[in-house]
Design an enzyme around this catalytic site. Structure first.
Site, short mmCIF file in Angstrom:
data_model
loop_
_atom_site.label_atom_id
_atom_site.label_comp_id
_atom_site.label_asym_id
_atom_site.label_seq_id
_atom_site.Cartn_x
_atom_site.Cartn_y
_atom_site.Cartn_z
N CYS A 16 0.70 8.11 5.73
CA CYS A 16 2.24 7.99 6.15
C CYS A 16 3.08 8.84 5.18
CB CYS A 16 2.66 6.42 6.06
SG CYS A 16 4.09 6.12 7.04
N CYS A 17 3.04 8.69 4.04
CA CYS A 17 3.60 9.38 3.06
C CYS A 17 3.53 10.93 3.16
CB CYS A 17 3.61 9.10 1.75
SG CYS A 17 4.54 7.67 1.20
N CYS B 233 11.79 3.98 1.89
CA CYS B 233 11.50 3.40 3.47
C CYS B 233 12.02 2.04 3.54
CB CYS B 233 10.44 3.97 4.00
SG CYS B 233 10.27 5.65 4.13
N CYS C 139 8.63 -0.13 3.16
CA CYS C 139 7.99 -0.09 1.90
C CYS C 139 8.87 -0.46 0.88
CB CYS C 139 7.37 1.18 1.69
SG CYS C 139 6.27 1.69 2.90
N CYS D 46 5.34 8.56 -3.94
CA CYS D 46 4.88 9.05 -2.68
C CYS D 46 4.25 10.54 -2.91
CB CYS D 46 6.32 9.35 -2.00
SG CYS D 46 7.56 10.35 -2.65
S1 SF4 Z 1 7.36 5.10 1.93
FE1 SF4 Z 1 6.16 3.92 3.56
S2 SF4 Z 1 7.29 4.24 5.61
FE2 SF4 Z 1 8.01 5.85 4.05
S3 SF4 Z 1 6.51 7.41 4.59
FE3 SF4 Z 1 5.65 6.34 2.68
S4 SF4 Z 1 4.45 4.72 3.67
FE4 SF4 Z 1 5.61 5.60 5.21
#
Ligand code: SF4
Length: 261
Positions: free
Chosen positions: A123-124, A206, A209, A232
């Site tokens: 996701c990151c 985010c 998270c 991240c």
């Molecule tokens: S912090 Fe969480 S929601 Fe944001 S990009 Fe990374 S995994 Fe995805």
């Protein structure tokens, strides 16, 4: 020779000329050098944490022609978007927002619902690292607000250095500051900051998270709770000659460490 290779060679030579001397430069002198050297091919990267706010405020007091960009994951807190609006109003700038190639809806269709609960690294990568890499491809240099005392991985950072991960010059004007200096600057200069910092959110990323931390908890405890993940990937240093991804901004408020994505 490939123009990109020529650019990289000349940038490395430039760094060799100034790196040692730059270690004694003030943040303001560093900012000025960066903009005078690279013009509109350098930009401040900021997740709108307090350290990034210091850079934006300093730059605004030095000159008008500076660029700021942020990675907008589209999952940020309303307070963060509100801060972006306040920054643009106060400083008369337009923050360049960089997005994933996938909308949140497209990501869900392609990778499943709530990817951050299943594979936060992916996701990151989709929402932060790839957009950053794309943005840095437009630039010859970027300015970050990392500090040496934030993480062990940053302890060897220079004020001006070659970013082997993304292939451009990396400039860290407040690399030798500590958290107290950051907050002192914020308060002394009436710099706007994210309202969540006053609600036990030392580290802000985010919504999915990030949570508030309790008394005595590590400031990073509010990030990716339940996962071993702590970064991240935007500022993770990889061996020269390899390709790497991005890092979070570590903050400290009132003496407690804070990590920003
Ligand atoms: S912090 Fe969480 S929601 Fe944001 S990009 Fe990374 S995994 Fe995805």
């Amino acid at each position: 020779m490939n123009p990109q290779i020529i650019k990289n060679v000349s940038s490395r030579e430039l760094i060799a000329d100034v790196q040692a001397a730059a270690e004694s430069w003030s943040p303001q002198r560093t900012l000025t050098w960066a903009i005078e050297t690279f013009g509109n091919r350098v930009a401040i990267s900021s997740a709108c944490g307090v350290e990034g706010m210091v850079l934006i405020d300093m730059a605004s007091r030095l000159r008008q022609d500076f660029r700021v960009f942020t990675i907008d994951t589209e999952f940020l807190f309303p307070e963060t978007y509100n801060l972006m609006d306040r920054i643009e109003g106060k400083y008369g700038i337009t923050i360049e927002k960089v997005y994933s190639v996938l909308s949140p809806e497209e990501q869900e269709l392609e990778h499943g619902a709530a990817l951050w609960t299943q594979d936060p690294d992916l996701c990151c990568n989709l929402r932060k690292v790839e957009p950053l890499r794309r943005k840095l491809g437009e630039l010859d240099a970027w300015m970050t607000s990392i500090r040496r005392d934030q993480t062990s991985a940053r302890s060897g950072a220079h004020r001006i250095e070659w970013d082997a991960k993304f292939g451009l010059v990396k400039i860290n004007p407040i690399v030798d500051w500590n958290a107290k200096q950051v907050w002192r600057y914020i308060h002394d200069h009436d710099v706007p900051y994210n309202a969540l910092h006053d609600q036990d959110y030392p580290s802000i990323g985010c919504m999915q998270c990030t949570r508030a931390v309790g008394p005595g908890e590590d400031p990073r405890a509010g990030r990716w709770a339940g996962f071993a993940k702590t970064e991240c990937g935007l500022h993770v240093i990889e061996p020269a000659g390899t390709s790497s991804n991005g890092t979070p901004d570590a903050l400290v408020r009132g003496g407690s460490a804070t990590v920003l994505s």
